[in-house]
Design a protein around this motif. Structure first.
Motif, mmCIF file in Angstrom:
data_model
loop_
_atom_site.group_PDB
_atom_site.id
_atom_site.type_symbol
_atom_site.label_atom_id
_atom_site.label_comp_id
_atom_site.label_asym_id
_atom_site.label_seq_id
_atom_site.Cartn_x
_atom_site.Cartn_y
_atom_site.Cartn_z
ATOM 1 N N GLN A 43 68.589 -70.880 -20.610
ATOM 2 C CA GLN A 43 68.064 -71.160 -19.277
ATOM 3 C C GLN A 43 68.492 -70.110 -18.246
ATOM 4 O OE1 GLN A 43 68.908 -75.204 -18.049
ATOM 5 N NE2 GLN A 43 68.373 -76.000 -20.067
ATOM 6 N N ALA A 44 69.330 -69.177 -18.662
ATOM 7 C CA ALA A 44 69.836 -68.160 -17.747
ATOM 8 C C ALA A 44 68.752 -67.121 -17.449
ATOM 9 C CB ALA A 44 71.056 -67.466 -18.356
ATOM 10 N N PRO A 45 68.794 -66.534 -16.252
ATOM 11 C CA PRO A 45 67.864 -65.448 -15.949
ATOM 12 C C PRO A 45 68.032 -64.311 -16.946
ATOM 13 C CG PRO A 45 69.091 -66.090 -13.980
ATOM 14 C CD PRO A 45 69.709 -66.808 -15.143
ATOM 15 N N ALA A 46 66.964 -63.597 -17.201
ATOM 16 C CA ALA A 46 66.990 -62.502 -18.179
ATOM 17 C C ALA A 46 68.112 -61.507 -17.885
ATOM 18 C CB ALA A 46 65.635 -61.792 -18.199
ATOM 19 N N GLY A 47 68.384 -61.251 -16.610
ATOM 20 C CA GLY A 47 69.418 -60.293 -16.228
ATOM 21 C C GLY A 47 70.837 -60.743 -16.529
ATOM 22 N N SER A 48 71.015 -62.012 -16.871
ATOM 23 C CA SER A 48 72.345 -62.550 -17.191
ATOM 24 C C SER A 48 72.564 -62.733 -18.688
ATOM 25 C CB SER A 48 72.546 -63.914 -16.512
ATOM 26 O OG SER A 48 72.587 -63.771 -15.120
ATOM 27 N N ARG A 49 71.515 -62.734 -19.464
ATOM 28 C CA ARG A 49 71.633 -63.112 -20.878
ATOM 29 C C ARG A 49 72.512 -62.176 -21.695
ATOM 30 N NH1 ARG A 49 65.506 -65.266 -21.584
ATOM 31 N NH2 ARG A 49 65.831 -67.109 -20.286
ATOM 32 N N ALA A 50 72.368 -60.871 -21.535
ATOM 33 C CA ALA A 50 73.194 -59.929 -22.309
ATOM 34 C C ALA A 50 74.666 -60.115 -21.961
ATOM 35 C CB ALA A 50 72.753 -58.492 -22.058
ATOM 36 N N ALA A 51 74.953 -60.341 -20.681
ATOM 37 C CA ALA A 51 76.346 -60.546 -20.262
ATOM 38 C C ALA A 51 76.901 -61.827 -20.875
ATOM 39 C CB ALA A 51 76.432 -60.593 -18.735
#
Length: 172
Positions: A11-19
Motif C-alpha cells: 500500500q506504500a507509494p511507489a517512491g517508498s517501496r524500495a526503501a
C-alpha cells in the motif's frame, strides 16, 4: 489508537517501496515508524539517508543510542524510547546506562543531547564550554546535533501518529 496508518509494502507509494524493502532486508522486519514515514517518500528516503550517513560518523553505535535515548526522553516519544532501549542494549549499553542516558546523566554526550533538545538548540556559551571541557570536539558536537535532529523527526512523527510500538521486534 494510531492516527496515521503504518503502511504495508503493498500500500506504500511507489517512491517508498524500495526503501521499505531495504529496511526489511537489513532488519528482518519493517518497524511501524518506518511504515508511517512511508506516506512521504521524500521524508522516508531523507531519514534513511541521514541514518546511513550518521552510521559513518565518529559517534559509535552506543553513542548514537545515548543521544537517541536522551532526545526521545525529552520529547516523550514512547515508540522511540522502546526502539532505542532495544538497539542500545544491542550496542552494549546496560539497563543502568540506558536509564542514565535517558536522564542525561550518563556522560557528556547524554548531557549535550538533552540540553540541545530541551533548549531547541539554544545552548549557552557555558554549555558549549562544558562539552568541550568534557572532551567533545566540535566535530562530535555537530554529530550530536545531527543525531538529535534525526530523532526529533521520528519523535514528533510518532507522537503525532501515535504509532503502535513494535519493539522489541517479534521473532519470525
Amino acid at each position: 489508537m494510531t492516527r496515521i496508518t503504518a503502511l504495508p509494502l503493498d500500500q506504500a507509494p511507489a517512491g517508498s517501496r524500495a526503501a521499505l524493502e531495504g529496511v526489511q532486508k537489513a532488519l528482518g522486519f519493517v518497524p511501524n515508524a518506518i511504515k508511517t514515514l512511508a506516506h512521504a517518500p521524500a521524508a522516508l528516503n531523507g531519514y534513511l539517508a541521514l541514518t546511513q550517513a550518521l552510521g559513518k560518523s565518529s559517534l559509535s553505535a552506543a553513542e548514537r543510542e545515548v543521544a537517541a535515548l536522551a532526545t526521545s526522553d525529552v520529547n516523550g516519544c514512547d515508540y522511540c524510547i522502546a526502539a532505542h532501549v532495544f538497539y542500545g542494549e544491542k550496542a552494549g549499553l546496560s539497563k543502568g546506562d540506558i536509564e542514565q542516558a535517558r536522564s542525561g546523566e550518563l556522560n557528556a554526550l547524554a548531557v549535550l543531547a538533552r540540553q540541545i533538545t530541551e533548549s531547541r538548540g539554544h545552548l549557552t556559551d557555558a554549555q558549549i564550554a562544558a562539552a568541550h571541557d568534557a572532551g567533545l570536539t566540535d566535530s562530535k558536537i555537530v554529530e550530536v546535533v545531527a543525531q538529535v535532529t534525526l530523532l526529533t523527526l521520528t519523535n514528533y512523527l510518532n507522537n503525532i501518529a501515535d504509532t503502535d510500538v513494535d519493539y522489541p521486534p517479534l521473532a519470525d
